[in-house]
Design an enzyme around this catalytic site. Sequence first.
Site, PDB file in Angstrom:
ATOM      1  N   LYS A 147      22.799  70.780  71.201  1.00 36.56           N
ATOM      2  CA  LYS A 147      22.156  71.279  72.423  1.00 36.56           C
ATOM      3  C   LYS A 147      22.394  72.777  72.458  1.00 36.56           C
ATOM      4  O   LYS A 147      23.536  73.240  72.387  1.00 36.56           O
ATOM      5  CB  LYS A 147      22.769  70.626  73.664  1.00 36.56           C
ATOM      6  CG  LYS A 147      22.032  70.987  74.944  1.00 36.56           C
ATOM      7  CD  LYS A 147      20.671  70.323  74.995  1.00 36.56           C
ATOM      8  CE  LYS A 147      19.813  70.834  76.131  1.00 36.56           C
ATOM      9  NZ  LYS A 147      18.551  70.099  76.253  1.00 36.56           N
ATOM     10  N   SER A 216      17.923  70.323  70.685  1.00 34.69           N
ATOM     11  CA  SER A 216      17.159  70.510  71.925  1.00 34.69           C
ATOM     12  C   SER A 216      17.764  71.685  72.669  1.00 34.69           C
ATOM     13  O   SER A 216      18.936  72.019  72.477  1.00 34.69           O
ATOM     14  CB  SER A 216      17.168  69.248  72.786  1.00 34.69           C
ATOM     15  OG  SER A 216      18.495  68.891  73.149  1.00 34.69           O
ATOM     16  N   GLY A 324      11.627  66.077  72.169  1.00 31.39           N
ATOM     17  CA  GLY A 324      10.446  66.819  71.757  1.00 31.39           C
ATOM     18  C   GLY A 324      10.789  68.164  71.139  1.00 31.39           C
ATOM     19  O   GLY A 324      11.805  68.773  71.462  1.00 31.39           O
ATOM     20  N   GLY A 330      12.901  67.452  60.252  1.00 38.38           N
ATOM     21  CA  GLY A 330      11.841  66.690  59.626  1.00 38.38           C
ATOM     22  C   GLY A 330      10.678  67.617  59.312  1.00 38.38           C
ATOM     23  O   GLY A 330      10.625  68.761  59.766  1.00 38.38           O
TER      24      GLY A 330
END
Length: 357
Positions: A147, A216, A324, A330
Site C-alpha cells: 500500500k 494499491s 484496480g 502482470g
Amino acid sequence: MTGVRLLTVPTTGPDDTDALDTLSGNGYSADDVLAVVGKTEGNGCVNDFSRTLAAAAWEPRIGPDAVTVFSGGTEGVLAPHVNLLIADDTHDPRHDRGLVAAVGETPVIPPEDLGRVGQMEAVRDTVAKLVVDLGISADDVHLVLVKCPLLTSTDITGLRDRGIEPASGDTYESMARSRAASSLGIALSLGEIDEDTARAALAGQRTAWSNRASASSGAELNTCHVLVLGVSTEASNPLRALHTEMTDAYDLAALQKAADVVAQDGGRIRQLFVKAESDPSGTIRGLRHTMLTDSDINATRHARAAVGALTAAVKGDGAVYVSGGAEHQGRPGGGSVTVVYEVDPVPTAPSNRGADL
C-alpha cells in the site's frame, strides 16, 4: 520466519473491527496480527475516505509493527471484508511446509520521490529485507502486497512552490505512478528484472512486470506498507500459496487452472489476491472497450467489477481481494494472481505444493 494463519471476515462498514471478536474466538489476540488487508466500499480513487476510516479504526487496535492495507472499491459482486494475517508458529508435524509472512514499512516517501526511482528503490530494499528475514528464497515468494501513497493537490502545489515538477500534476494519475514504482521495486527485489529494465519501465515502457506484485495507493499514508507471503519448509501449517496471472480481463481460464491445481493438491481456496486493469490498448481480444473513455466511472472501478465477478465465481463468494490498477502487476491489460489455500494433513511424500503456474 513467521508462520501464519488467515481469517477472512465480512465487514458492515469501513470502521467495523468486529473481526477482533473472531480473532479471540480462535484463540488469538490483537498482538498476534501481522497485517489487516481489507476491501472497503469507497470509490477506490483519490478521495476514497473509506480507506482512511478503516485505517484509523484498525491501527490503534493492533500492534505497532503490524501493517494495514485497505483497498477501496467493492463494485459489482465484491463484498467488503478484512483478511487478518495472524502470526502462529505452531509446529504441526503432519505438514511438511507452510505459509509464512513478514511485514514492514519503507521510510517516508517524499512527494518529489513518489512515482520515481526513490520510491522504487525504497520498496526494493524493504522487500529484500523482509525476504531475508523470512529465510526463504525469492522463488518461494508468492505475493508482495504494497500500500503506497499518492500525491494530493497540496503535495503538488508544495512541490511546484519549491521549483520541483511532480511525477504527475494529476492526483488520480499519481495513484498509477505510485503503483508502478512500487511494483517495479517488487520485481527488482525478486530478481525478475534488472535496474536498466526497471528505469525504462518507470519511464513508461510496459514490457516489465511481476506476477507476484500487488500495489494499491491511497492518501491515508506517507510510507509504503509491505506484506510478503511465501511458502517455507521451516514452517508447518496447512496454508499454501501459488501465483499466476490473468492475461486479460476475460481470462477465467487462468483462475480455473489455479483452482484445479489447488484441487489436485487436495486443497480448498481460502483467498485470492488479484489485480485488474482496463487494457491500455483500448481493446480486449480485438474488441473495443470503453473503460478508458468513460467520463462517469473511473477505469479502475470498471476493472474491479469485471474481474471481481470472475474471481468471486471461482472462490464461491464475493469476499475476494480484487484491486484496480495493475501497472507492472502482470502483463498490460491483465493482472497478477495469488491464491492462498488450505490442505489437509497427509502422511505421504510431499506434493508439488506452492508451485508456480
